[in-house]
Design an enzyme around this catalytic site. Structure first.
Site: not given
Length: 232
Positions: A106-107, A110, A114
């Site tokens: 999940h991280e 991100h 980005h």
């Protein structure tokens, strides 16, 4: 009299939204904690740790310059776009569990957002400094406004609008990161029968963001109600 009538109506509305939202927030926190702890005890068939999964997905997407670091605390995992660093809590960084690989993926979602210039993420990052100021100083401004001038209450409300916008924009950002995570996991990282477990972990986390948005909205309506009474 127009302001008083309008905000008087708001007075009852904020309570109807805020109280259920606070209950939902409590339930969501319990849910994410219980789901994470449950699948923290279920080992992923791949045998990868969370940090290894993060590195695999990053390299797969050409993000070789994004670093992975261990951070203290529990459920403190996050991606820092300024430093291009994914920070994973100890249980996730070193863990081989379904929960660990799901949170790590999940991280990384991100980080991929980005890199691609995902607009909701960019918008959230730009609003974040104002939202941080709003969450810190809103009640100071409200209290000063009750004593000195309603103008300070208006300033506090405007700052808190940024908090609400931040929470609203966070929803698509987090849901999209989870969608990206599941896509990456099902492509050679977790077994197909583990995907439902990963979804449960990520859905529980998503519920906390929904609750936070509703709480922020209820608080905004509460501030509007205070402003209406002060104007009267």
């Amino acid at each position: 009299m127009y302001y008083g009538g309008y905000y008087g109506g708001v007075g009852g509305t904020w309570f109807l939204i805020l109280m259920p939202a606070l209950l939902l927030a409590m339930y969501a926190q319990l849910k994410v904690t219980s789901s994470f702890n449950k699948y923290l005890r279920v080992q992923s068939g791949s045998g990868y740790t969370g940090s290894e999964v993060a590195r695999i997905i990053l390299d797969r997407n050409g993000l070789h310059d994004v670093r992975i670091e261990q951070v203290g605390g529990n459920l403190t995992d996050h991606y820092d776009p300024r430093s291009k660093v994914i920070r994973l809590s100890r249980n996730v960084y070193n863990g081989h569990s379904v929960a660990a690989v799901s949170v790590a993926a999940h991280e990384v979602g991100h980080a991929i957002q980005h890199d691609e210039g995902y607009f909701p993420l960019i918008l959230r990052n730009n609003i974040a400094p104002i939202a941080s100021i709003g969450s810190r100083f809103v009640w100071i401004l409200i209290l000063l406004g009750l004593v000195i001038s309603p103008f300070l209450i208006e300033v506090g409300i405007l700052l808190y609008v940024a908090v609400v916008l931040f929470q609203v924009i966070t929803l698509p950002v987090e849901f999209n990161a989870s969608k990206r995570a599941l896509y990456q996991l099902e492509n050679g990282i977790v077994y197909r029968d583990e995907l439902d477990s990963s979804k449960e972990v990520l859905n529980a986390a998503a519920l906390t963001y929904v609750a936070a948005t509703l709480v922020a909205l209820g608080q905004l309506l509460r501030l509007l109600s205070i402003f209406g009474r002060r104007r009267d």
